[in-house]
Design a protein around this motif. Structure first.
Motif, PDB file in Angstrom:
ATOM      1  N   VAL A  54       0.869  -1.180   0.000  1.00 45.09           N
ATOM      2  CA  VAL A  54       0.000   0.000   0.000  1.00 45.09           C
ATOM      3  C   VAL A  54       0.907   1.231   0.000  1.00 45.09           C
ATOM      4  CG1 VAL A  54      -1.709   1.323   1.313  1.00 45.09           C
ATOM      5  CG2 VAL A  54      -1.897  -1.173   1.184  1.00 45.09           C
ATOM      6  N   VAL A  55       0.669   2.122  -0.965  1.00 42.54           N
ATOM      7  CA  VAL A  55       1.407   3.387  -1.024  1.00 42.54           C
ATOM      8  C   VAL A  55       0.367   4.476  -0.854  1.00 42.54           C
ATOM      9  CG1 VAL A  55       2.688   4.970  -2.531  1.00 42.54           C
ATOM     10  CG2 VAL A  55       3.188   2.506  -2.592  1.00 42.54           C
ATOM     11  N   SER A  56       0.488   5.295   0.185  1.00 41.82           N
ATOM     12  CA  SER A  56      -0.540   6.321   0.349  1.00 41.82           C
ATOM     13  C   SER A  56       0.074   7.696   0.429  1.00 41.82           C
ATOM     14  CB  SER A  56      -1.433   6.015   1.530  1.00 41.82           C
ATOM     15  OG  SER A  56      -0.687   5.717   2.662  1.00 41.82           O
ATOM     16  N   ILE A  57      -0.662   8.655  -0.163  1.00 39.22           N
ATOM     17  CA  ILE A  57      -0.169  10.017  -0.277  1.00 39.22           C
ATOM     18  C   ILE A  57      -1.314  10.943   0.127  1.00 39.22           C
ATOM     19  CG2 ILE A  57       0.811  11.733  -1.880  1.00 39.22           C
ATOM     20  CD1 ILE A  57       1.743   9.286  -3.597  1.00 39.22           C
ATOM     21  N   GLY A  58      -1.129  11.662   1.220  1.00 41.30           N
ATOM     22  CA  GLY A  58      -2.196  12.554   1.691  1.00 41.30           C
ATOM     23  C   GLY A  58      -1.953  12.958   3.128  1.00 41.30           C
ATOM     24  N   GLY A  59      -2.973  13.583   3.736  1.00 38.93           N
ATOM     25  CA  GLY A  59      -2.850  14.046   5.119  1.00 38.93           C
ATOM     26  C   GLY A  59      -3.264  12.973   6.105  1.00 38.93           C
ATOM     27  N   GLY A  60      -3.646  13.399   7.303  1.00 40.33           N
ATOM     28  CA  GLY A  60      -3.961  12.469   8.384  1.00 40.33           C
ATOM     29  C   GLY A  60      -5.146  11.570   8.075  1.00 40.33           C
ATOM     30  N   ILE A  61      -6.113  12.068   7.309  1.00 42.14           N
ATOM     31  CA  ILE A  61      -7.271  11.224   6.988  1.00 42.14           C
ATOM     32  C   ILE A  61      -6.839  10.074   6.083  1.00 42.14           C
ATOM     33  CG2 ILE A  61      -9.472  11.168   5.730  1.00 42.14           C
ATOM     34  CD1 ILE A  61     -10.164  13.847   6.983  1.00 42.14           C
ATOM     35  N   THR A  62      -6.049  10.391   5.070  1.00 44.19           N
ATOM     36  CA  THR A  62      -5.522   9.354   4.170  1.00 44.19           C
ATOM     37  C   THR A  62      -4.682   8.358   4.970  1.00 44.19           C
ATOM     38  OG1 THR A  62      -5.428  11.013   2.441  1.00 44.19           O
ATOM     39  CG2 THR A  62      -4.196   8.987   2.045  1.00 44.19           C
ATOM     40  N   GLN A  63      -3.858   8.891   5.856  1.00 44.82           N
ATOM     41  CA  GLN A  63      -3.005   8.029   6.687  1.00 44.82           C
ATOM     42  C   GLN A  63      -3.854   7.069   7.510  1.00 44.82           C
ATOM     43  OE1 GLN A  63      -0.480  10.116   9.502  1.00 44.82           O
ATOM     44  NE2 GLN A  63      -0.181   8.293  10.711  1.00 44.82           N
ATOM     45  N   ASP A  64      -4.901   7.591   8.140  1.00 44.12           N
ATOM     46  CA  ASP A  64      -5.721   6.748   9.007  1.00 44.12           C
ATOM     47  C   ASP A  64      -6.451   5.662   8.207  1.00 44.12           C
ATOM     48  OD1 ASP A  64      -5.080   7.658  11.517  1.00 44.12           O
ATOM     49  OD2 ASP A  64      -6.676   9.140  11.629  1.00 44.12           O
ATOM     50  N   VAL A  65      -7.040   6.051   7.079  1.00 47.55           N
ATOM     51  CA  VAL A  65      -7.805   5.079   6.283  1.00 47.55           C
ATOM     52  C   VAL A  65      -6.869   4.027   5.678  1.00 47.55           C
ATOM     53  CG1 VAL A  65      -9.214   4.795   4.193  1.00 47.55           C
ATOM     54  CG2 VAL A  65      -9.695   6.674   5.768  1.00 47.55           C
ATOM     55  N   THR A  66      -5.774   4.467   5.096  1.00 47.93           N
ATOM     56  CA  THR A  66      -4.895   3.505   4.418  1.00 47.93           C
ATOM     57  C   THR A  66      -4.043   2.721   5.408  1.00 47.93           C
ATOM     58  OG1 THR A  66      -3.235   5.220   4.075  1.00 47.93           O
ATOM     59  CG2 THR A  66      -4.788   4.817   2.261  1.00 47.93           C
ATOM     60  N   GLY A  67      -3.744   3.325   6.548  1.00 46.80           N
ATOM     61  CA  GLY A  67      -3.016   2.595   7.590  1.00 46.80           C
ATOM     62  C   GLY A  67      -3.869   1.460   8.122  1.00 46.80           C
ATOM     63  N   TYR A  68      -5.150   1.759   8.308  1.00 44.95           N
ATOM     64  CA  TYR A  68      -6.066   0.703   8.767  1.00 44.95           C
ATOM     65  C   TYR A  68      -6.153  -0.391   7.697  1.00 44.95           C
ATOM     66  CZ  TYR A  68      -9.998  -1.585  10.953  1.00 44.95           C
ATOM     67  OH  TYR A  68     -10.802  -2.524  11.553  1.00 44.95           O
ATOM     68  N   LEU A  69      -6.253   0.040   6.440  1.00 46.24           N
ATOM     69  CA  LEU A  69      -6.307  -0.918   5.329  1.00 46.24           C
ATOM     70  C   LEU A  69      -5.065  -1.815   5.350  1.00 46.24           C
ATOM     71  CD1 LEU A  69      -7.499  -1.651   2.366  1.00 46.24           C
ATOM     72  CD2 LEU A  69      -5.738  -0.077   1.561  1.00 46.24           C
ATOM     73  N   ALA A  70      -3.883  -1.187   5.396  1.00 44.70           N
ATOM     74  CA  ALA A  70      -2.634  -1.951   5.329  1.00 44.70           C
ATOM     75  C   ALA A  70      -2.501  -2.899   6.518  1.00 44.70           C
ATOM     76  CB  ALA A  70      -1.438  -0.998   5.278  1.00 44.70           C
ATOM     77  N   SER A  71      -2.976  -2.466   7.684  1.00 41.36           N
ATOM     78  CA  SER A  71      -2.788  -3.291   8.880  1.00 41.36           C
ATOM     79  C   SER A  71      -3.724  -4.494   8.917  1.00 41.36           C
ATOM     80  CB  SER A  71      -2.977  -2.459  10.149  1.00 41.36           C
ATOM     81  OG  SER A  71      -4.327  -2.087  10.313  1.00 41.36           O
ATOM     82  N   THR A  72      -4.858  -4.403   8.225  1.00 38.15           N
ATOM     83  CA  THR A  72      -5.841  -5.493   8.305  1.00 38.15           C
ATOM     84  C   THR A  72      -5.844  -6.392   7.067  1.00 38.15           C
ATOM     85  OG1 THR A  72      -7.467  -3.898   7.493  1.00 38.15           O
ATOM     86  CG2 THR A  72      -7.422  -4.300   9.864  1.00 38.15           C
ATOM     87  N   LEU A  73      -5.345  -5.867   5.959  1.00 39.64           N
ATOM     88  CA  LEU A  73      -5.321  -6.639   4.719  1.00 39.64           C
ATOM     89  C   LEU A  73      -4.376  -7.827   4.896  1.00 39.64           C
ATOM     90  CD1 LEU A  73      -6.625  -5.974   1.953  1.00 39.64           C
ATOM     91  CD2 LEU A  73      -4.530  -4.734   1.393  1.00 39.64           C
ATOM     92  N   TYR A  74      -4.874  -9.028   4.755  1.00 46.34           N
ATOM     93  CA  TYR A  74      -4.045 -10.225   4.970  1.00 46.34           C
ATOM     94  C   TYR A  74      -3.259 -10.125   6.286  1.00 46.34           C
ATOM     95  CZ  TYR A  74      -5.133 -10.905   0.065  1.00 46.34           C
ATOM     96  OH  TYR A  74      -5.795 -11.059  -1.111  1.00 46.34           O
ATOM     97  N   ARG A  75      -3.886  -9.568   7.310  1.00 43.28           N
ATOM     98  CA  ARG A  75      -3.270  -9.369   8.636  1.00 43.28           C
ATOM     99  C   ARG A  75      -1.996  -8.518   8.577  1.00 43.28           C
ATOM    100  NH1 ARG A  75      -5.509 -14.115   8.445  1.00 43.28           N
ATOM    101  NH2 ARG A  75      -3.689 -15.052   7.488  1.00 43.28           N
ATOM    102  N   GLY A  76      -1.894  -7.681   7.563  1.00 44.82           N
ATOM    103  CA  GLY A  76      -0.774  -6.749   7.512  1.00 44.82           C
ATOM    104  C   GLY A  76       0.060  -6.894   6.258  1.00 44.82           C
ATOM    105  N   VAL A  77       0.032  -5.851   5.405  1.00 46.31           N
ATOM    106  CA  VAL A  77       0.878  -5.853   4.206  1.00 46.31           C
ATOM    107  C   VAL A  77       1.846  -4.674   4.298  1.00 46.31           C
ATOM    108  CG1 VAL A  77      -0.883  -6.932   2.742  1.00 46.31           C
ATOM    109  CG2 VAL A  77      -0.754  -4.425   2.871  1.00 46.31           C
ATOM    110  N   ARG A  78       2.780  -4.621   3.382  1.00 47.23           N
ATOM    111  CA  ARG A  78       3.769  -3.527   3.401  1.00 47.23           C
ATOM    112  C   ARG A  78       3.068  -2.196   3.131  1.00 47.23           C
ATOM    113  NH1 ARG A  78       8.104  -4.901  -0.832  1.00 47.23           N
ATOM    114  NH2 ARG A  78       9.072  -3.057   0.076  1.00 47.23           N
ATOM    115  N   TRP A  79       3.602  -1.114   3.739  1.00 47.49           N
ATOM    116  CA  TRP A  79       2.942   0.193   3.618  1.00 47.49           C
ATOM    117  C   TRP A  79       3.979   1.320   3.568  1.00 47.49           C
ATOM    118  CZ3 TRP A  79       0.577   3.130   8.321  1.00 47.49           C
ATOM    119  CH2 TRP A  79      -0.048   4.300   7.876  1.00 47.49           C
ATOM    120  N   VAL A  80       3.888   2.121   2.521  1.00 49.42           N
ATOM    121  CA  VAL A  80       4.754   3.302   2.370  1.00 49.42           C
ATOM    122  C   VAL A  80       3.850   4.533   2.393  1.00 49.42           C
ATOM    123  CG1 VAL A  80       6.363   4.516   0.842  1.00 49.42           C
ATOM    124  CG2 VAL A  80       6.389   2.009   0.941  1.00 49.42           C
ATOM    125  N   TYR A  81       4.228   5.537   3.181  1.00 47.62           N
ATOM    126  CA  TYR A  81       3.339   6.695   3.348  1.00 47.62           C
ATOM    127  C   TYR A  81       4.079   8.010   3.073  1.00 47.62           C
ATOM    128  CZ  TYR A  81       0.452  10.192   5.726  1.00 47.62           C
ATOM    129  OH  TYR A  81      -0.281  11.318   6.021  1.00 47.62           O
TER     130      TYR A  81
END
Ligand SMILES: NC(=O)c1ccc[n+]([C@@H]2O[C@H](COP(=O)([O-])OP(=O)(O)OC[C@H]3O[C@@H](n4cnc5c(N)ncnc54)[C@H](O)[C@@H]3O)[C@@H](O)[C@H]2O)c1
Length: 359
Positions: free
Chosen positions: A93-120
Motif C-alpha cells: 500500500v502506497v498512500s499520499i495525503g494528510g492524516g485522513i488518508t493516513q488513518d484510512v490507508t493505515g487501517y487498510l494496510a494493517s488489516t489486509l491479509y493481517r498486515g501488508v507492506r505500507w509506504v506513506y
C-alpha cells in the motif's frame, strides 16, 4: 538540500522517515511492483500534473477526503479494489495525503491479509511533523471520532516538504499548532530554535518547514519510543488537547484541530499560572511569542459554550482519575499531567480567554 533521515524504533518493526526533494521519489514508487496507490483527492487534483505525474501509470485510487469519509465503509471499498487486482498478499500500500488518508490507508494496510507492506508520503504539515510516526491508525464510527483503530507504522515515510505550499491557511496553521506543541515539550533548545524559525515557518519557506518537521519528529520520537502503546509518558503529547478536544466537541468541530490545540495551550498556561507552576512573565512570553502568532481565528466561547466545554472535558476518553485531566508545561518547560483539575479552574481559565488573546 539533503536532510538526514530519522530512524524510528518500534516493537512492530523499525522504520525510517526520509526527507525527499524533486520528483525522483515518485518515480521510484511508480516502478515498484505490486503497489496499491491511494492519493488524497485534493492532492491528486493539485499535483497529478506535477510531482505525482509518474504515478499516473500506477492506476492510483483517488480517495474522497472528509471526516465523514474516515469510516469503515471507505476501507471496505478499498478491500474490494485490492481484491479485484492481481497483487494480493504481496501488495504494497502506497498512500499520499494528510492524516485522513493516513488513518484510512493505515487501517487498510494493517488489516489486509493481517498486515501488508505500507509506504506513506504525508502531504499536510500535521501529518509530516506529527502523525506520520507513532503508528496509530483510526476510523470514526457514528458520532465517535477515532473509535476504531490499530497500531501499525508504515515501513517508510517520505516527507516532501513542498506539498505544504498548496495547503489552505486553515490546514497549514492547524499543523503549526502541533509543531508549537511538540517544541514546547522539547525543552529550551527546541523553543529557542522555533522562536527563531517562526517568521520563515509562517511564510512556508521549505527549509524552515523541513527543519521544524524534523525537529518535531525528533521530539515526538523520544516520547513514542519510550511508551509506544500509550500507557504513560506518551500521554504528555496530549498537551493542549485536553481543552482542545473539549473545544472542538463544544463547537461541533467549528474550531480547526490545531487551532483548538493552541487555545488549549493558552488555557493550560492560565491554569498552570494560577496553580503557581508557571511564572506570569514566562506564561506571557510563550503566549505572545509562540502561541498567538499561530492563532488564525479567535472565537470567544459564550456562556453555553463554556458549559459544553466543561461537559466535554468530563467525558474525555483519556481521563483516568476522578477529577478532570490536564497536561501543563510549567516553569523550566517541565511537562506534568494532573488528574484533579476542578470545574471551577476550567471556568476561571475560560473566563480569562479574552485577556489571553491580548498581546
Ligand atoms: N493517526 C494519527 O496518529 C493521527 C494523529 C493526528 C491526527 N490524525 C487524524 O488526522 C486527520 C487530520 O489530518 P490532517 O490535518 O493531516 O489533514 P486531512 O487529511 O484532514 O486533510 C485536510 C485537508 O487538506 C487537503 N490536503 C491534504 N494535503 C494537501 C496539500 N498538500 N495541498 C492541498 N490540500 C491538501 C485534504 O484533501 C483535506 O481537504 C484527523 O482525522 C485526525 O484524527 C491522526
Amino acid at each position: 538540500m539533503t536532510v538526514t533521515p530519522l530512524q524510528i524504533r518500534s516493537r512492530l518493526g523499525d522504520y525510517a522517515v526520509e526527507f525527499v526533494d524533486g520528483g525522483a521519489w515518485a518515480q521510484e514508487l511508480a516502478v515498484m511492483e505490486y503497489t496499491f496507490v491511494v492519493v488524497d483527492e485534493n492532492v491528486w487534483r493539485l499535483h497529478a500534473d506535477g510531482v505525482l505525474a509518474p504515478l499516473r501509470d500506477a492506476a492510483p485510487v483517488v480517495l474522497p477526503i472528509s471526516e465523514d469519509a474516515k469510516v469503515y465503509a471507505a476501507v471496505a471499498e478499498l478491500y474490494d479494489l485490492v481484491a479485484a487486482r492481481a497483487a494480493k498478499r504481496n501488495c504494497v500500500v502506497v498512500s499520499i495525503g494528510g492524516g485522513i488518508t493516513q488513518d484510512v490507508t493505515g487501517y487498510l494496510a494493517s488489516t489486509l491479509y493481517r498486515g501488508v507492506r505500507w509506504v506513506y508520503a504525508p502531504t499536510t504539515l500535521l501529518a509530516m511533523a506529527d502523525s506520520c510516526i507513532g503508528g496509530k491508525t483510526s476510523l470514526n464510527h457514528g458520532a465517535h471520532k477515532n473509535l476504531i483503530g490499530t497500531m501499525y507504522p508504515p515501513e517508510r515515510v517520505l516527507v516532501h516538504a513542498l506539498f505544504v505550499g498548496t495547503l489552505s491557511d486553515e490546514d497549514y496553521f492547524s499543523g503549526l499548532g502541533e509543531v508549537v506543541k511538540l517544541h514546547l515539550l522539547g525543552g529550551e533548545g527546541a523553543v529557542d530554535e522555533l522562536r527563531e524559525a517562526l517568521p520563515a515557518l509562517l511564510a512556508r519557506e521549505p527549509g524552515a518547514v523541513r527543519g521544524a518537521t524534523r525537529a518535531s519528529l525528533l521530539i515526538k520520537r523520544a516520547y513514542i519510543e519510550e511508551d509506544e502503546f500509550d500507557r504513560g509518558r506518551r500521554n504528555l503529547l496530549n498537551y493542549g488537547h485536553c481543552f482542545g478536544h473539549a473545544l472542538e466537541t463544544a463547537t461541533g468541530f467549528a474550531v480547526p484541530h490545531g487551532q483548538a490545540v493552541i487555545i488549549g495551550m493558552l488555557l493550560a498556561g492560565a491554569v498552570a499560572r494560577r496553580r503557581g507552576l508557571l511564572a506570569a512573565a514566562e506564561e506571557r512570553r510563550r503566549r505572545v511569542q509562540l502561541l498567538l502568532p499561530v492563532l488564525l481565528d479567535r472565537p470567544l466561547p459564550d456562556e453555553t459554550a463554556v458549559t459544553r466545554v466543561v461537559e466535554a472535558m468530563k467525558y474525555d476518553k483519556k481521563r483516568t482519575g476522578e477529577g478532570l485531566a490536564l497536561v501543563m508545561v510549567g516553569d523550566g518547560l517541565q511537562a506534568v499531567q494532573i488528574a484533579d483539575l476542578g470545574e471551577d479552574e476550567v471556568r476561571d481559565a475560560l473566563a480569562e480567554l479574552p485577556e489571553l488573546y491580548q498581546t
